[in-house]
Motif scaffolding. Sequence first.
Motif, PDB file in Angstrom:
ATOM      1  N   GLY A  60       0.839  -1.145   0.025  1.00 35.05           N
ATOM      2  CA  GLY A  60      -0.024   0.036  -0.215  1.00 35.05           C
ATOM      3  C   GLY A  60       0.941   1.283  -0.066  1.00 35.05           C
ATOM      4  O   GLY A  60       1.983   1.187  -0.241  1.00 35.05           O
ATOM      5  N   ASP A  61       0.227   2.365   0.398  1.00 35.86           N
ATOM      6  CA  ASP A  61       1.214   3.634   0.339  1.00 35.86           C
ATOM      7  C   ASP A  61       0.467   4.466   1.792  1.00 35.86           C
ATOM      8  O   ASP A  61      -0.855   4.454   1.855  1.00 35.86           O
ATOM      9  CB  ASP A  61       0.544   4.565  -0.828  1.00 35.86           C
ATOM     10  CG  ASP A  61       1.409   5.781  -0.996  1.00 35.86           C
ATOM     11  OD1 ASP A  61       1.714   6.369   0.017  1.00 35.86           O
ATOM     12  OD2 ASP A  61       1.664   6.009  -2.108  1.00 35.86           O
ATOM     13  N   ILE A  62       1.327   4.691   2.507  1.00 33.34           N
ATOM     14  CA  ILE A  62       1.225   5.367   3.711  1.00 33.34           C
ATOM     15  C   ILE A  62       0.306   6.527   3.678  1.00 33.34           C
ATOM     16  O   ILE A  62      -0.454   7.045   4.447  1.00 33.34           O
ATOM     17  CB  ILE A  62       2.403   5.815   4.589  1.00 33.34           C
ATOM     18  CG1 ILE A  62       2.261   5.894   6.057  1.00 33.34           C
ATOM     19  CG2 ILE A  62       3.156   6.783   3.962  1.00 33.34           C
ATOM     20  CD1 ILE A  62       1.943   4.554   6.877  1.00 33.34           C
ATOM     21  N   ARG A  63       0.217   7.253   2.333  1.00 33.30           N
ATOM     22  CA  ARG A  63      -0.261   8.605   2.185  1.00 33.30           C
ATOM     23  C   ARG A  63      -1.799   8.396   1.820  1.00 33.30           C
ATOM     24  O   ARG A  63      -2.523   9.098   1.797  1.00 33.30           O
ATOM     25  CB  ARG A  63       0.096   9.161   0.884  1.00 33.30           C
ATOM     26  CG  ARG A  63       1.758   9.651   0.969  1.00 33.30           C
ATOM     27  CD  ARG A  63       2.472  10.223  -0.163  1.00 33.30           C
ATOM     28  NE  ARG A  63       2.380   9.221  -1.081  1.00 33.30           N
ATOM     29  CZ  ARG A  63       3.043   9.210  -2.254  1.00 33.30           C
ATOM     30  NH1 ARG A  63       3.565  10.454  -2.841  1.00 33.30           N
ATOM     31  NH2 ARG A  63       3.322   8.150  -3.184  1.00 33.30           N
ATOM     32  N   ASP A  64      -2.233   7.057   1.761  1.00 35.76           N
ATOM     33  CA  ASP A  64      -3.672   6.707   1.423  1.00 35.76           C
ATOM     34  C   ASP A  64      -4.263   6.225   2.608  1.00 35.76           C
ATOM     35  O   ASP A  64      -4.200   5.032   3.388  1.00 35.76           O
ATOM     36  CB  ASP A  64      -3.728   5.470   0.515  1.00 35.76           C
ATOM     37  CG  ASP A  64      -4.854   4.812   0.436  1.00 35.76           C
ATOM     38  OD1 ASP A  64      -5.872   5.586   0.402  1.00 35.76           O
ATOM     39  OD2 ASP A  64      -5.041   3.751   0.142  1.00 35.76           O
ATOM     40  N   PRO A  65      -5.186   7.052   3.167  1.00 32.75           N
ATOM     41  CA  PRO A  65      -5.927   6.721   4.627  1.00 32.75           C
ATOM     42  C   PRO A  65      -6.576   5.431   4.373  1.00 32.75           C
ATOM     43  O   PRO A  65      -6.832   4.862   5.513  1.00 32.75           O
ATOM     44  CB  PRO A  65      -6.744   7.854   4.800  1.00 32.75           C
ATOM     45  CG  PRO A  65      -7.002   8.670   3.524  1.00 32.75           C
ATOM     46  CD  PRO A  65      -5.911   8.308   2.829  1.00 32.75           C
ATOM     47  N   TYR A  66      -7.239   5.163   3.394  1.00 32.73           N
ATOM     48  CA  TYR A  66      -8.052   3.877   3.386  1.00 32.73           C
ATOM     49  C   TYR A  66      -7.302   2.790   3.370  1.00 32.73           C
ATOM     50  O   TYR A  66      -7.745   1.838   4.365  1.00 32.73           O
ATOM     51  CB  TYR A  66      -9.045   4.016   2.014  1.00 32.73           C
ATOM     52  CG  TYR A  66      -9.905   2.774   1.773  1.00 32.73           C
ATOM     53  CD1 TYR A  66     -10.956   2.399   2.494  1.00 32.73           C
ATOM     54  CD2 TYR A  66      -9.272   1.704   0.744  1.00 32.73           C
ATOM     55  CE1 TYR A  66     -11.638   1.332   2.225  1.00 32.73           C
ATOM     56  CE2 TYR A  66      -9.905   0.560   0.692  1.00 32.73           C
ATOM     57  CZ  TYR A  66     -11.065   0.250   1.447  1.00 32.73           C
ATOM     58  OH  TYR A  66     -11.785  -1.109   1.200  1.00 32.73           O
TER      59      TYR A  66
END
Length: 333
Positions: A60-66
């Motif tokens: 994933g990506d830590i910038r993506d809250p979902y």
Amino acid sequence: MKKKILVTGADGFIGSHLTETLVRQGYDVRAFVYYNSFNSWGWLDQSSAEIKSSLDVFSGDIRDPYGVKEAMKGCTHVLNLAALIAIPYSYHSPATYVDTNVTGTLNVVQAAKELCVEKVVHTSTSEVYGTALYVPIDEEHPLQGQSPYSASKIGADQMALSFYRSFDTPVSIIRPFNTYGPRQSARAVIPTIISQLASGKTNIKLGAVSPTRDFNYVKDTVNGFISVMNATSSIGEVINIGSNYEVSIGETAQMIADIMGVDLTIETDEQRLRPEKSEVERLWAENKKAKELLGWEPQYGGKEGFRRGLEETIEWFTNPKNLSQYKADVYNI
């Protein structure tokens, strides 16, 4: 209930060592790695088959809250190491540091609040202190953002602490000083020195050699993370993890050359110098709080411990298989 640990940044230098150690100690670990089309798990790709088969990997990506919230579901503890950390690149692209380090941390603590996670250990850095106003540096030392990177980490730390103060989210801040060891990026000074020497160079390129650092071997840093995670006394606290030993970059280079048995000449490379007011001239950790609250002590402290840590690091980097992954002739920002 058995701990289920989420490690963000598990694919990185410290994160991969931490993930492996947690698995070996019997924890149930979910490794949050940065999504990429190669399905690479970063340094975890080089872990043993036994380690990899024990991992629950989330891309994933830590910038993506979902995505962050999805990764945290079912986890009791979160060790947040996902960050952009290269200081030179922060001069180039500061906005990415705010997105990743500040917003990424917000995503973690917001999800922790909503999911009632038992503990969040957020990773800080000694760079938030800037050049020491007094030594050794304790946790009460003023914060000085001398680079966009350090400013973003100050913001991230304060975001995490604000959730503890506002919502009683169980947050602890671990503040490691300069960690080194196998797998570290060549943007860092110790791998830069070792990789150049191991590639046959004796006239090596460095930036400033007068600044001092408190180098912390990665095994000590990993033990610090686990100690903070397990100590209820760490909630709401900022805790330095450092060796309490100060050494200059120049002395470090000479010690590495001595261990490797080579004569060393240092050439100043202008592109490796930080802007004058941005250079952190002195770092030296006070680690008394970690000893008192956690019972943590560096196993690689002092000059003798530093030398042992360097020997282990050099042994790893001089393995041709490992060295081949580094570009010793290219400046890595």
